[in-house]
Write a protein that holds these residues in place. Structure first.
Motif, PDB file in Angstrom:
ATOM      1  N   GLN A 130      31.402 -11.263  17.249  1.00 29.30           N
ATOM      2  CA  GLN A 130      30.878 -12.572  16.948  1.00 29.30           C
ATOM      3  C   GLN A 130      29.998 -12.563  15.705  1.00 29.30           C
ATOM      4  OE1 GLN A 130      29.155 -13.533  20.693  1.00 29.30           O
ATOM      5  NE2 GLN A 130      31.089 -14.176  21.584  1.00 29.30           N
ATOM      6  N   VAL A 165      32.249 -18.473  16.228  1.00 29.65           N
ATOM      7  CA  VAL A 165      33.065 -18.874  17.362  1.00 29.65           C
ATOM      8  C   VAL A 165      32.988 -20.391  17.504  1.00 29.65           C
ATOM      9  CG1 VAL A 165      32.685 -16.687  18.569  1.00 29.65           C
ATOM     10  CG2 VAL A 165      31.164 -18.622  19.011  1.00 29.65           C
ATOM     11  N   ASP A 205      33.447 -23.668  23.968  1.00 26.10           N
ATOM     12  CA  ASP A 205      34.204 -24.639  24.751  1.00 26.10           C
ATOM     13  C   ASP A 205      33.314 -25.408  25.723  1.00 26.10           C
ATOM     14  OD1 ASP A 205      33.781 -23.000  26.991  1.00 26.10           O
ATOM     15  OD2 ASP A 205      35.843 -22.257  27.045  1.00 26.10           O
ATOM     16  N   GLN A 224      31.746 -21.150  26.823  1.00 26.07           N
ATOM     17  CA  GLN A 224      32.318 -19.857  26.480  1.00 26.07           C
ATOM     18  C   GLN A 224      32.728 -19.824  25.004  1.00 26.07           C
ATOM     19  OE1 GLN A 224      32.387 -17.229  28.696  1.00 26.07           O
ATOM     20  NE2 GLN A 224      31.136 -18.730  29.766  1.00 26.07           N
ATOM     21  N   PRO A 225      32.394 -18.754  24.292  1.00 25.70           N
ATOM     22  CA  PRO A 225      32.793 -18.643  22.883  1.00 25.70           C
ATOM     23  C   PRO A 225      34.269 -18.287  22.765  1.00 25.70           C
ATOM     24  CG  PRO A 225      31.622 -16.673  23.574  1.00 25.70           C
ATOM     25  CD  PRO A 225      31.572 -17.618  24.736  1.00 25.70           C
ATOM     26  N   GLU A 226      34.938 -18.903  21.788  1.00 26.88           N
ATOM     27  CA  GLU A 226      36.353 -18.629  21.545  1.00 26.88           C
ATOM     28  C   GLU A 226      36.588 -18.456  20.050  1.00 26.88           C
ATOM     29  OE1 GLU A 226      39.378 -20.880  23.706  1.00 26.88           O
ATOM     30  OE2 GLU A 226      37.733 -22.088  24.498  1.00 26.88           O
ATOM     31  N   VAL A 227      37.554 -17.609  19.725  1.00 26.48           N
ATOM     32  CA  VAL A 227      38.010 -17.439  18.352  1.00 26.48           C
ATOM     33  C   VAL A 227      39.492 -17.793  18.335  1.00 26.48           C
ATOM     34  CG1 VAL A 227      38.398 -15.790  16.475  1.00 26.48           C
ATOM     35  CG2 VAL A 227      36.311 -15.649  17.855  1.00 26.48           C
ATOM     36  N   ARG A 228      39.870 -18.687  17.438  1.00 32.32           N
ATOM     37  CA  ARG A 228      41.257 -19.141  17.292  1.00 32.32           C
ATOM     38  C   ARG A 228      41.878 -19.625  18.617  1.00 32.32           C
ATOM     39  NH1 ARG A 228      40.655 -14.592  14.202  1.00 32.32           N
ATOM     40  NH2 ARG A 228      40.922 -14.902  11.985  1.00 32.32           N
ATOM     41  N   PRO A 229      41.240 -20.585  19.291  1.00 30.03           N
ATOM     42  CA  PRO A 229      41.828 -21.048  20.554  1.00 30.03           C
ATOM     43  C   PRO A 229      43.152 -21.770  20.324  1.00 30.03           C
ATOM     44  CG  PRO A 229      40.064 -22.511  19.874  1.00 30.03           C
ATOM     45  CD  PRO A 229      40.044 -21.331  18.929  1.00 30.03           C
ATOM     46  N   TYR A 274      41.875 -26.909  22.864  1.00 31.04           N
ATOM     47  CA  TYR A 274      40.438 -27.158  22.897  1.00 31.04           C
ATOM     48  C   TYR A 274      40.201 -28.569  23.413  1.00 31.04           C
ATOM     49  CZ  TYR A 274      35.569 -27.249  21.432  1.00 31.04           C
ATOM     50  OH  TYR A 274      34.200 -27.320  21.430  1.00 31.04           O
ATOM     51  N   HIS A 322      28.062 -19.982  15.804  1.00 31.42           N
ATOM     52  CA  HIS A 322      29.123 -20.862  16.290  1.00 31.42           C
ATOM     53  C   HIS A 322      29.276 -22.041  15.325  1.00 31.42           C
ATOM     54  CE1 HIS A 322      25.457 -22.680  17.945  1.00 31.42           C
ATOM     55  NE2 HIS A 322      26.087 -23.822  17.805  1.00 31.42           N
TER      56      HIS A 322
END
Length: 152
Positions: free
Chosen positions: A39, A44, A47, A51-56, A59, A126
């Motif tokens: 991170q 990130v 959501d 929760q952190p997401e990369v390239r979801p 969304y 983020h």
């Protein structure tokens, strides 16, 4: 189990329920450093569940009711200052009312930007804004380009 088998069973179940979170908590610190280093390099998107997401790949935009979401996301760029991708914005038309409405999809380009340090963790960043540009049609009353603040 003595004179009261129901009491003993409840006590055993309660003890087992308390033991499960303890096992999870003891495993969490070993997984966290790898997540922090990832991170720190890439911001990130957070959501609806925090929760952190990369390239979801999808969304949810409308966290309260799920009536607007991004689907079929494909990211062209995910950098330290911005992310750019394409997908569809599936929006409930709420006709005649939301519970009976139908989802309509509109192609969009998506831009995430304004990376910000996470509260309590300066190493985690983020994206704090999302911008949608409708490329072929759009929901009634929606401008061609719209921006929203993101949770973080």
């Amino acid at each position: 189990m003595g004179r009261n088998p129901m009491r003993a069973a409840v006590t055993l179940c309660a003890a087992a329920a308390l033991a499960v979170p303890l096992g999870t908590a003891s495993a969490a610190p070993s997984a966290r450093p790898a997540a922090q280093s990832r991170q720190a390099a890439e911001p990130v998107v957070v959501d609806c569940a925090g929760q952190p997401e990369v390239r979801p790949g999808s969304y949810i935009l409308a966290c309260g009711d799920g009536n607007s979401r991004l689907v079929s996301l494909h990211w062209y760029r995910w950098g330290s200052e911005a992310a750019v991708g394409r997908g569809s914005n599936a929006v409930n038309d709420c006709d005649p009312y939301c519970a009976a409405g139908a989802f309509r999809s509109y192609p969009v380009t998506v831009r995430l930007d304004r990376p910000t340090a996470a509260d309590g963790n300066a190493g985690e960043r983020h994206f704090s804004r999302i911008t949608l540009t409708y490329t072929d049609g759009r929901p009634d009353g929606a401008p061609r380009t719209v921006s929203y603040p993101l949770p973080g």
